[in-house]
Design an enzyme around this catalytic site. Sequence first.
Site, PDB file in Angstrom:
ATOM      1  CG  ASP A 252      -4.828  -5.115  -3.643  1.00 43.43           C
ATOM      2  OD1 ASP A 252      -5.848  -4.647  -3.101  1.00 43.43           O
ATOM      3  OD2 ASP A 252      -3.911  -5.804  -2.951  1.00 43.43           O
TER       4      ASP A 252
ATOM      5  CG  HIS B 122      -1.742  -1.227   1.205  1.00 42.22           C
ATOM      6  ND1 HIS B 122      -1.428  -2.309   1.809  1.00 42.22           N
ATOM      7  CD2 HIS B 122      -2.863  -1.163   1.049  1.00 42.22           C
ATOM      8  CE1 HIS B 122      -2.644  -3.075   1.697  1.00 42.22           C
ATOM      9  NE2 HIS B 122      -3.623  -2.395   1.164  1.00 42.22           N
TER      10      HIS B 122
END
Length: 422
Positions: free
Chosen positions: A344, A274
């Site tokens: 994702d 992330h």
Amino acid sequence: MIRSSVGEFLSAAHNSRALRRTWTRRRVLAAGAVLAWSLAAGCRQEAPPSQQPKPAPPTATAWPESPTPTAAPPVPEERTLRRKLAQMVLVGFRGLRLDSTNPIVADVHERSLGGVVLFSYDVALQSPLRNVESPQQVAALTAELQAMAETPLIVAVDQEGGLVARLDERHGFPSTLSAQALGERNDPAFTYAVAEQMARTLSSVGVNHNFAPVVDLNLNPDNPIIGALGRSFSADPDVVTAQAAAFIRGHRAHGVTTTLKHFPGHGSSRDDSHLGFVDVTDAWRAVELEPYRRLIAEGLVDSIMTAHVFNARLDPDHVATLSPAILTGLLREEMGFDGVIVSDDMQMGAIAHVYGFEEAVVQSVIAGVDVIAIGNNLTYDPDVAGRVIDVLTTAVQDGRLSLERIDASIRRIDALKAKWKR
């Protein structure tokens, strides 16, 4: 897609035409020094200081026939093409309720968006209110969305259990157990019952797809995004497979589809994708593929989410989400998976801080992604769905993406949506 809502779960304790340029491992690593300051600053803004982690079926749509073109390459009438491409896009949005000014209304009603993802914490605003307030409110919101959709929407959440549960007791939903807790108990019958209750809750408020279970092996308990958050069932592939199978079957009992994540394995990593570039080449082990192989062989896999990790042992040039070798060569051809591949969150640092938007979107589809997921939560762009559709339309028109490739994704997405009536 977990860190897209990190404040939420921590407070509870988410050929030159093919690409205009290709990022090799050397170029990505060279970019690291330039990105270091921005990554450090950006990750500090994702959640309030008090919430920072402490150290230590519809029937498949019959698409209109494309008109016969007068010249090559064959490209259908644009509106038909754009509606197909919109089915390949899943985005997050703001709002507990809808009104005509909310951008998601146009995305769903006019563009024929394929799916949405709900969050309870707005990272960009650092607000505890985004899409979830109460069971009654979520049910009304999802009903509004479906009522305006030409083709039924994928309405997804990350409802893994434990720290990662968008619908939690703070908002009037039942409490949940983490994957780690279920794995330690290692009782598939118990896990089935837990998952069945979870799926009953999701279905009751109009959520038809769960971005779970995680089948990453807990090979690094200190992994900041998997092991440290209790998101893995176990380091043992036998336990992970048995637990994931029970979890999936519990959801299927209530017509909720699921996603395995994160392919080809994020459990051994030392870093968080992330935040930026993650190289798992040295830590990754082939055993991390075993849960995928076994669950695919059992016919239990509706969809699989990619990992934004670089693994030179599988592809020396691309992160997994952008890798034809990993998604098409390994997952589809070698392992025999013909279900939906979901990216994702494309706004995560491993993609957003390294690749250009157009490059990443197009390359992910070239690699094998069927549904491009954009949490729209780490940063918020009200026009992001339209931008993705524009990029993909251009890629088809200039020959970087073929109509056959797009139609293959539509077939898989339709097949996923058809499961909801079972």
